[in-house]
Design a protein around this motif. Sequence first.
Motif, short mmCIF file in Angstrom:
data_model
loop_
_atom_site.label_atom_id
_atom_site.label_comp_id
_atom_site.label_asym_id
_atom_site.label_seq_id
_atom_site.Cartn_x
_atom_site.Cartn_y
_atom_site.Cartn_z
N SER A 1 0.83 -1.20 0.00
CA SER A 1 0.00 0.00 0.00
C SER A 1 0.86 1.25 0.00
O SER A 1 0.62 2.20 -0.75
CB SER A 1 -0.93 -0.02 1.22
N LEU A 2 1.90 1.27 0.85
CA LEU A 2 2.81 2.41 0.89
C LEU A 2 3.52 2.58 -0.45
O LEU A 2 3.67 3.71 -0.94
CB LEU A 2 3.83 2.23 2.00
N LEU A 3 3.94 1.49 -1.06
CA LEU A 3 4.62 1.57 -2.35
C LEU A 3 3.70 2.14 -3.42
O LEU A 3 4.11 3.00 -4.21
CB LEU A 3 5.13 0.18 -2.77
N GLN A 4 2.45 1.70 -3.45
CA GLN A 4 1.50 2.24 -4.44
C GLN A 4 1.28 3.73 -4.22
O GLN A 4 1.25 4.52 -5.17
CB GLN A 4 0.19 1.48 -4.38
N LYS A 5 1.13 4.14 -2.96
CA LYS A 5 0.95 5.57 -2.66
C LYS A 5 2.22 6.34 -3.00
O LYS A 5 2.16 7.47 -3.49
CB LYS A 5 0.58 5.74 -1.20
N GLY A 6 3.38 5.74 -2.74
CA GLY A 6 4.64 6.38 -3.09
C GLY A 6 4.80 6.56 -4.59
O GLY A 6 5.28 7.61 -5.04
N GLN A 7 4.38 5.55 -5.37
CA GLN A 7 4.44 5.67 -6.83
C GLN A 7 3.58 6.84 -7.30
O GLN A 7 3.99 7.63 -8.14
CB GLN A 7 3.95 4.37 -7.49
N ARG A 8 2.37 6.93 -6.74
CA ARG A 8 1.46 8.02 -7.12
C ARG A 8 2.04 9.37 -6.69
O ARG A 8 2.01 10.34 -7.44
CB ARG A 8 0.09 7.81 -6.49
N ALA A 9 2.58 9.44 -5.46
CA ALA A 9 3.16 10.70 -4.96
C ALA A 9 4.34 11.12 -5.83
O ALA A 9 4.49 12.32 -6.14
CB ALA A 9 3.60 10.53 -3.51
N LEU A 10 5.17 10.18 -6.22
CA LEU A 10 6.32 10.49 -7.07
C LEU A 10 5.87 11.03 -8.43
O LEU A 10 6.43 12.01 -8.93
CB LEU A 10 7.21 9.25 -7.24
N ALA A 11 4.86 10.41 -9.00
CA ALA A 11 4.35 10.87 -10.30
C ALA A 11 3.79 12.30 -10.19
O ALA A 11 4.08 13.16 -11.03
CB ALA A 11 3.27 9.92 -10.81
N TYR A 12 3.00 12.55 -9.15
CA TYR A 12 2.47 13.89 -8.95
C TYR A 12 3.59 14.90 -8.72
O TYR A 12 3.57 16.02 -9.26
CB TYR A 12 1.52 13.93 -7.75
N ALA A 13 4.57 14.53 -7.92
CA ALA A 13 5.67 15.44 -7.61
C ALA A 13 6.49 15.77 -8.86
O ALA A 13 6.95 16.90 -9.02
CB ALA A 13 6.56 14.84 -6.52
N LYS A 14 6.67 14.80 -9.75
CA LYS A 14 7.42 15.07 -10.99
C LYS A 14 6.68 16.08 -11.86
O LYS A 14 7.30 16.95 -12.46
CB LYS A 14 7.65 13.77 -11.76
N VAL A 15 5.37 15.97 -11.92
CA VAL A 15 4.58 16.95 -12.68
C VAL A 15 4.69 18.32 -12.01
O VAL A 15 4.87 19.34 -12.66
CB VAL A 15 3.11 16.50 -12.80
N PHE A 16 4.60 18.34 -10.69
CA PHE A 16 4.68 19.58 -9.93
C PHE A 16 6.03 20.26 -10.13
O PHE A 16 6.12 21.49 -10.18
CB PHE A 16 4.45 19.29 -8.44
N ALA A 17 7.10 19.49 -10.26
CA ALA A 17 8.45 20.03 -10.33
C ALA A 17 8.92 20.31 -11.75
O ALA A 17 10.12 20.52 -11.97
CB ALA A 17 9.42 19.06 -9.66
N GLU A 18 8.02 20.37 -12.72
CA GLU A 18 8.45 20.60 -14.10
C GLU A 18 9.18 21.92 -14.25
O GLU A 18 10.08 22.04 -15.08
CB GLU A 18 7.24 20.57 -15.04
N ASP A 19 8.84 22.94 -13.46
CA ASP A 19 9.49 24.24 -13.58
C ASP A 19 10.64 24.42 -12.60
O ASP A 19 11.28 25.46 -12.58
CB ASP A 19 8.45 25.36 -13.34
N ASP A 20 10.91 23.44 -11.77
CA ASP A 20 11.97 23.52 -10.77
C ASP A 20 13.00 22.44 -11.08
O ASP A 20 12.83 21.28 -10.74
CB ASP A 20 11.39 23.33 -9.37
N ALA A 21 14.09 22.83 -11.76
CA ALA A 21 15.09 21.86 -12.22
C ALA A 21 15.76 21.13 -11.05
O ALA A 21 16.02 19.93 -11.13
CB ALA A 21 16.15 22.56 -13.07
N GLU A 22 16.03 21.85 -9.96
CA GLU A 22 16.70 21.23 -8.82
C GLU A 22 15.81 20.16 -8.18
O GLU A 22 16.26 19.04 -7.92
CB GLU A 22 17.06 22.29 -7.78
N LEU A 23 14.56 20.49 -7.94
CA LEU A 23 13.62 19.52 -7.38
C LEU A 23 13.38 18.37 -8.36
O LEU A 23 13.32 17.21 -7.97
CB LEU A 23 12.30 20.20 -7.01
N GLY A 24 13.29 18.69 -9.64
CA GLY A 24 13.11 17.65 -10.65
C GLY A 24 14.26 16.67 -10.68
O GLY A 24 14.06 15.47 -10.80
#
Length: 172
Positions: A72-95
């Motif tokens: 369950s944690l892994l599935q939520k982590g996969q989703r969180a990582l995908a959302y965070a990558k979209v969120f960080a499109e304008d932030d090269a360091e975070l990306g």
Amino acid sequence: MFDSPENDSISPALRGLLELFATDLADVKFPDVDTEVLGEAAVQVRQKAEAVARAQAALDAARQALNESQESLLQKGQRALAYAKVFAEDDAELGAKLEAIHLPRPTRKASGPSQVAEPVNATPGSDENAPRRRGRPPKVRPVAGGSLFTEGGNTPESLASAQDDAASGLPS
């Protein structure tokens, strides 16, 4: 350890000895060993074996619950990582930080209790947990004048130097 077809924790040889002391040697008493002493020891062994079986069942249930929680944690982590990558499109360091994280793929629900889920804390840079690229590999096209990485070839430094020379009008 000494399981029989009935899952008895007493070996067949000891069961045979207990049977002899219960029948043929029932009236015989040796110093600190007789039918009663052997019978009590056998009862203790069976009680301990039952306690082990209950503990094993509890351990199996706890492992299954842990595996389900990890999944369950892994599935939520996969989703969180995908959302965070979209969120960080304008932030090269975070990306870049997010791209360094490679979570293992979640296992399917059909996995039994004997399977252990993959660890969630994958180390950055480990290629075994990196997601596989889809599609064909890119074509490698030869570069005129040799390899990009040969000595004296088209290295980034020599290309930058040639551009600087061209801009200043100096021959290379």
